[in-house]
Design a protein around this motif. Sequence first.
Motif, PDB file in Angstrom:
ATOM      1  N   LEU A 452       0.797  -1.227   0.000  1.00 32.97           N
ATOM      2  CA  LEU A 452       0.000   0.000   0.000  1.00 32.97           C
ATOM      3  C   LEU A 452       0.830   1.277   0.000  1.00 32.97           C
ATOM      4  N   PRO A 453       1.980   1.321   0.664  1.00 26.04           N
ATOM      5  CA  PRO A 453       2.754   2.583   0.628  1.00 26.04           C
ATOM      6  C   PRO A 453       3.157   3.019  -0.777  1.00 26.04           C
ATOM      7  N   TYR A 454       3.140   2.088  -1.742  1.00 27.97           N
ATOM      8  CA  TYR A 454       3.585   2.419  -3.094  1.00 27.97           C
ATOM      9  C   TYR A 454       2.411   2.698  -4.046  1.00 27.97           C
ATOM     10  N   LEU A 455       1.181   2.696  -3.509  1.00 30.20           N
ATOM     11  CA  LEU A 455       0.013   2.955  -4.339  1.00 30.20           C
ATOM     12  C   LEU A 455      -0.412   4.408  -4.150  1.00 30.20           C
ATOM     13  N   ALA A 456      -0.643   5.105  -5.274  1.00 31.95           N
ATOM     14  CA  ALA A 456      -0.872   6.547  -5.192  1.00 31.95           C
ATOM     15  C   ALA A 456      -2.312   6.955  -5.447  1.00 31.95           C
ATOM     16  N   ASP A 457      -3.158   6.077  -5.990  1.00 32.49           N
ATOM     17  CA  ASP A 457      -4.531   6.472  -6.297  1.00 32.49           C
ATOM     18  C   ASP A 457      -5.461   5.289  -6.067  1.00 32.49           C
ATOM     19  N   PHE A 458      -6.772   5.568  -6.194  1.00 32.94           N
ATOM     20  CA  PHE A 458      -7.744   4.512  -5.909  1.00 32.94           C
ATOM     21  C   PHE A 458      -7.739   3.392  -6.950  1.00 32.94           C
ATOM     22  N   PRO A 459      -7.584   3.655  -8.247  1.00 28.79           N
ATOM     23  CA  PRO A 459      -7.565   2.539  -9.204  1.00 28.79           C
ATOM     24  C   PRO A 459      -6.503   1.490  -8.882  1.00 28.79           C
ATOM     25  N   THR A 460      -5.297   1.936  -8.518  1.00 30.55           N
ATOM     26  CA  THR A 460      -4.267   0.946  -8.182  1.00 30.55           C
ATOM     27  C   THR A 460      -4.598   0.237  -6.872  1.00 30.55           C
ATOM     28  N   LEU A 461      -5.205   0.977  -5.918  1.00 30.08           N
ATOM     29  CA  LEU A 461      -5.623   0.340  -4.671  1.00 30.08           C
ATOM     30  C   LEU A 461      -6.690  -0.717  -4.946  1.00 30.08           C
ATOM     31  N   ALA A 462      -7.657  -0.373  -5.806  1.00 31.77           N
ATOM     32  CA  ALA A 462      -8.718  -1.322  -6.136  1.00 31.77           C
ATOM     33  C   ALA A 462      -8.159  -2.556  -6.827  1.00 31.77           C
TER      34      ALA A 462
END
Length: 693
Positions: A452-462
Amino acid sequence: MSNGFLAWERKGRPRPSPPSPRPSYFRAGIPGSWLYAARTSAAALGALYLAYLFELDTPSSAAITVLVVAHPIHGMVWSKSIYRLLGTLVGGLVSLALAGLFAQSPEMYLLGLGAWLALCTGTASLLRNFRSYAAMLAGYTVGLISFPGGIDTAPQAIFEVTAARIAGVSLGIVCSALVASLFTRRSTASVVNRRLSIALRDLCEFTAFVLTDPAADVMEERRCKLRAEIAAIDALIEFGVAEAPEAAAFADAQRLSVMSLFATLTAAGGLHEVLPGAEKRLPARLRDDTRRVLAELDAAAGAQEQAPHMASVALAHLGALRSRVGAAIIPGHLPSLIVLDRLHELLDDLAESIERLQPSARRPMEEVGRRSYHHDWRRAAANGLRAAMTVWLCGAAWIATAWPTGSVMISAAIPNVVLLSLHDRPARDSLQFAEGVALAAIAALAYKLALLPYLADFPTLAAALAVPLFLGALGITKATGTLRGAGFLVFFLVQLSPANVMRYDMTAQLNLSLAVICGAGLTALIYRLVLPANPATQARGLRGAIRTDLLALLRGRQAVRRETWEMRMQDRLLRLANCFPAGNSRQNGLRSGHTALRLGRQIIRLRGLAGNLPEHSAGHTVVVRALRGLRAIDRAPDRVAGLAEKAAMRLLRMTARDDGERFPDLARAAAALAAIASSLRGRRDILADTGSK
C-alpha cells in the motif's frame, strides 16, 4: 386440472428454462461461483470508493457491510440488508444510551454491554432466518461502535462514532442492493419453484426406495437429507417475498406445499415400519404399480415443459392406484389392514402434496394454521450467558493488563461469539473461523507494509485489493471453506483499515493483528470452556420437548392442525439428527422421535375419524374411549397398548359385519389403534428415553 407443476409465476412472465438436475448455487468450479465472487468484490470496492469520496471516518465499514450481506440469490441480499440496517440502528441507539449512563465507568459500561448482548443473543437463538440476524446485529453493533475509538478513548465523541458507523453500513447496503439489482436476476420465486419440484422428485424416489425395504440406517440417512432439503425451502420463501412483493400472493401456497411434503415424508417412514414380513400382505402387483406411478410423478415433476400433460396423466394414475389399494383391504384381516392402510395414507399425502403445487390450490394460510418451530429456551439462555461472559472476561483482561489495543480484542471477540452461537458445532467452527482470521492477519500485514505505501490512487488500490477479495468471496462458495472465507474477508479489511489518511506503523499493525487473532482465539477457547455445547445435552432437551408435545397432544382438548404439529416435530427431528454422527448412532438417537411423530399423527387421525362416525354409534364410542385411555400413556404404556389393541380388534370385527359407508372409517380407525399399540410395544421407552428438558 392443472397448468403444470409449480406454475406460480405471474401471467405473461416467461418460465425459465429447466436447470440441470439438482442445481447447486454453491457448486465449486462452475462459472456461477466466479461471477458471484467478481460481483461481490466489485460491490465492495465501489462502496469503498464512495466512502472515500464522502470522506467517511471509517470507509472500510461500507465495504465490510457489502461482504457480509452478499449472497448469490437476490432476495437474500435484500432481506439481509434490511435486517442489517435495522439491527445497526437499534444497536446504535443502545450504544448511545450506555455511553450516556456509564461514560466515566468502563466497568459498569462492560456490565451493561454484556447484559444487552446476552438479551440479543438469546433472542436470536429463538428467532429464524434474518430476524435472528437482526437480533444479533443489535447486540454486537454496540461493541463495534464502542471499541475501538469510542468509549475507550473518546466517550464524548460516541455520537459521532455511532453516526459514522450507521453511515458506513447504510452506504454498504445501498451499494450491495444496487449491484444485486443490476447484475442478479430476481429469481428467488423460480428458485423456490425448482426446489419444490426437486424435493417432490426426491420424495418420489425416496418412497420407491422405501418399498424395497432397505436397511434402517441407510433409510435414515436418506430421510435426514430429504428433511433438511425440504426445511431449506421454507427460508427461501421468505426471501422471495422480500425480493418481490407480488411473490407474497404465492408464499402461503408454497408454505402449504412444504407442510405437505413433510407429511408425505412422515407417511413414508410409517410404511417402512410395517414392511418387514409384509410380502403376503402387500401384493407384488400392487407394489409394482406403486413404483410405476411414483416413476411417472418423478418424471412429470422433472419435465417442466411437458408437465401439463404428464402431471394430469400421473395424477389420474395415482387416483386409480389409491382406489385399488382401498379395494384390496380385506375386512377382518388386521395384518393386511395395517400395511394397506399405511400405503393408502402415504398415497393420500402424496396426492395432497402434488395438488397443493397447483395454482388452483392456493388457499389462505389460516386454513391449516401457521408454521410452528421448536424453541430451545435452554440453549438460548446458554448462548446469552456465554456472550455476556465473553464481554466480561475480555473486558477484565483488558482492564487488568492495560493493553492499548485490548479494546480491539473485545470488538473482535464479540461478533465472533454471537455469530457462531447458532451453529450446531460452534467449537469446531470457531477454529475454522480463527484460521481465516489468522490468514487475514498475514495478508493485511503484507499489504499494509509492503504494498500500500507504493500505491498513489484509488484505481491501483482497487486493483490490489481485488485479488484477496475475489479469492475470499470464492472461498465462501466452497462448502468446506465458508467459515475460513468469511473470517478472511471481514478481518482482512478490518486489519487493513483503509482510510483517507493512511498510517504505516509496524508496531501498531502488529498490535492490531495480535488483538484480532486473540479475539478469534478467545472465541474458540470460550466455546470449549464456557457452557460448551454438548450434543448429548441438546439431544436430551429435544427429546424432552418431543415428549412434552406428545403428552400435550394426548391431553389437549383443542383442535390441533396436523400439518402444524408435524412441521414442529420435523424441525425437532432435523435438529436432533445434527446431534449425532451418521450411522447407527443417528438411527438409534432418532428412533424415539420418529415413534413419537407417528403416535401423534395417529392420534390426530383418530380424532378426525371419530368426528366422521355417527355420534353414539358403537364405532364412535370405541374410538372416543380409546382416545381417553391414551392419556395414561406415560404412566402405564403397556396397559394403554393393550387397550388400544383390544379397541382395534373390536373395530375390526365391526368392519367384518359392516361393508357400507362406515367401513373405510372403521377400518382406518382400527389400523390407527393397531399402529399405536405396535409403536408402544416396540418402543415402550419412548417416554422414558426422551428424558427431561
